[in-house]
Design a protein around this motif. Structure first.
Motif, PDB file in Angstrom:
ATOM      1  N   CYS A   4       0.844  -1.198   0.000  1.00 25.97           N
ATOM      2  CA  CYS A   4       0.000   0.000   0.000  1.00 25.97           C
ATOM      3  C   CYS A   4       0.877   1.245   0.000  1.00 25.97           C
ATOM      4  CB  CYS A   4      -0.900  -0.016   1.228  1.00 25.97           C
ATOM      5  SG  CYS A   4      -1.897   1.471   1.430  1.00 25.97           S
ATOM      6  N   VAL A   6       0.040   4.114   0.943  1.00 28.00           N
ATOM      7  CA  VAL A   6      -0.324   5.007   2.041  1.00 28.00           C
ATOM      8  C   VAL A   6       0.233   4.493   3.367  1.00 28.00           C
ATOM      9  CG1 VAL A   6      -2.239   6.090   3.296  1.00 28.00           C
ATOM     10  CG2 VAL A   6      -2.406   5.746   0.823  1.00 28.00           C
ATOM     11  N   CYS A   7      -0.097   3.257   3.724  1.00 28.84           N
ATOM     12  CA  CYS A   7       0.337   2.728   5.025  1.00 28.84           C
ATOM     13  C   CYS A   7       1.614   1.899   4.931  1.00 28.84           C
ATOM     14  CB  CYS A   7      -0.771   1.908   5.672  1.00 28.84           C
ATOM     15  SG  CYS A   7      -1.109   0.324   4.841  1.00 28.84           S
ATOM     16  N   SER A   8       1.962   1.468   3.757  1.00 29.77           N
ATOM     17  CA  SER A   8       3.158   0.643   3.522  1.00 29.77           C
ATOM     18  C   SER A   8       3.148  -0.643   4.343  1.00 29.77           C
ATOM     19  CB  SER A   8       4.429   1.440   3.825  1.00 29.77           C
ATOM     20  OG  SER A   8       4.503   2.574   3.026  1.00 29.77           O
ATOM     21  N   PRO A  12      -2.027  -3.835  -1.579  1.00 26.60           N
ATOM     22  CA  PRO A  12      -3.091  -2.957  -2.084  1.00 26.60           C
ATOM     23  C   PRO A  12      -4.132  -3.728  -2.888  1.00 26.60           C
ATOM     24  CG  PRO A  12      -1.089  -2.663  -3.356  1.00 26.60           C
ATOM     25  CD  PRO A  12      -0.754  -3.607  -2.238  1.00 26.60           C
ATOM     26  N   TYR A  23      -3.748   1.468  -2.905  1.00 31.31           N
ATOM     27  CA  TYR A  23      -4.006   1.520  -1.469  1.00 31.31           C
ATOM     28  C   TYR A  23      -4.810   0.293  -1.073  1.00 31.31           C
ATOM     29  CZ  TYR A  23      -8.484   3.433  -3.052  1.00 31.31           C
ATOM     30  OH  TYR A  23      -9.675   3.620  -3.678  1.00 31.31           O
ATOM     31  N   CYS A  24      -4.833   0.028   0.247  1.00 30.92           N
ATOM     32  CA  CYS A  24      -5.400  -1.239   0.710  1.00 30.92           C
ATOM     33  C   CYS A  24      -6.797  -1.147   1.320  1.00 30.92           C
ATOM     34  CB  CYS A  24      -4.454  -1.884   1.711  1.00 30.92           C
ATOM     35  SG  CYS A  24      -4.266  -0.972   3.264  1.00 30.92           S
ATOM     36  N   SER A  25      -7.212   0.042   1.746  1.00 22.19           N
ATOM     37  CA  SER A  25      -8.479   0.106   2.490  1.00 22.19           C
ATOM     38  C   SER A  25      -9.126   1.479   2.368  1.00 22.19           C
ATOM     39  CB  SER A  25      -8.226  -0.190   3.970  1.00 22.19           C
ATOM     40  OG  SER A  25      -7.427   0.837   4.520  1.00 22.19           O
ATOM     41  N   CYS A  28      -7.110   4.078   4.298  1.00 17.31           N
ATOM     42  CA  CYS A  28      -5.950   4.595   3.566  1.00 17.31           C
ATOM     43  C   CYS A  28      -6.403   5.561   2.473  1.00 17.31           C
ATOM     44  CB  CYS A  28      -5.125   3.453   2.987  1.00 17.31           C
ATOM     45  SG  CYS A  28      -4.092   2.628   4.225  1.00 17.31           S
ATOM     46  N   TYR A  29      -7.522   5.245   1.814  1.00 17.26           N
ATOM     47  CA  TYR A  29      -8.016   6.157   0.783  1.00 17.26           C
ATOM     48  C   TYR A  29      -8.374   7.512   1.396  1.00 17.26           C
ATOM     49  CZ  TYR A  29     -10.891   8.439  -2.657  1.00 17.26           C
ATOM     50  OH  TYR A  29     -11.406   9.364  -3.536  1.00 17.26           O
ATOM     51  N   ARG A  31      -7.133   8.888   4.076  1.00 13.57           N
ATOM     52  CA  ARG A  31      -5.887   9.596   4.413  1.00 13.57           C
ATOM     53  C   ARG A  31      -5.237  10.155   3.145  1.00 13.57           C
ATOM     54  NH1 ARG A  31      -2.611   5.543   8.157  1.00 13.57           N
ATOM     55  NH2 ARG A  31      -1.308   5.734   6.325  1.00 13.57           N
ATOM     56  N   HIS A  32      -5.309   9.400   2.066  1.00  9.84           N
ATOM     57  CA  HIS A  32      -4.659   9.795   0.815  1.00  9.84           C
ATOM     58  C   HIS A  32      -5.373  10.937   0.091  1.00  9.84           C
ATOM     59  CE1 HIS A  32      -3.234   9.707  -3.296  1.00  9.84           C
ATOM     60  NE2 HIS A  32      -4.451   9.392  -3.696  1.00  9.84           N
TER      61      HIS A  32
END
Length: 148
Positions: A4, A6-8, A12, A23-25, A28-29, A31-32
């Motif tokens: 991901c 965003v969170c690494s 994703p 991104y994975c969730s 995260c979206y 936050r992005h």
């Protein structure tokens, strides 16, 4: 395997429609999206342009900024990259070009490079770049020794 952007942490599952990062969730979206920079499609490729990257013409000098770079490769060695048939052949691969666009457009270049280095094609590209630059570095060093 990618991670991901965003969170690494997670694999994703989704891709931002605006900037194409993965991104994975939903978290995260969310936050992005506040820092999202929409991905700009490159200009249509001009088949007449003789350019290793098949985009608008650029020079190595366009990429170099004194204040941004502390460890530099001499310009003459960088120019060898643009003359390499092996690199041009690798850059014909659309997957590699997409990986390069992803790294270039990522918010966290470190995380993007870490993910890209999991792709064998990207590793092959990186190794080829280093081989060209290092081989030239060795020949420059031996020429400099000859001058002494």
């Amino acid at each position: 395997m990618q991670i991901c952007s965003v969170c690494s942490e997670q694999t994703p599952k989704y891709r931002c429609p605006a900037c194409k990062i993965r991104y994975c969730s939903l978290g995260c979206y969310k936050r992005h999206k506040d820092t999202c920079v929409p991905f700009e499609q490159p200009a249509p490729i001009d088949p007449a342009a003789n350019n290793a990257f098949n985009t608008e013409p650029w020079t190595v000098e366009d990429l170099l900024h004194e204040e941004d770079i502390t460890d530099k490769v001499p310009l003459q060695r960088l120019q060898l990259l643009g003359q390499s048939k092996e690199l041009r052949d690798l850059l014909c691969n659309p997957h590699l070009r997409q990986l390069l666009y992803s790294v270039d457009g990522a918010d966290s270049k470190y995380d993007a490079m870490k993910a890209a280095m999991q792709e064998p094609l990207f590793v092959e590209f990186s190794d080829q770049c280093l081989k060209i630059v290092e081989n030239e570095a060795k020949s420059l060093t031996s020429n400099e020794a000859d001058d002494l």
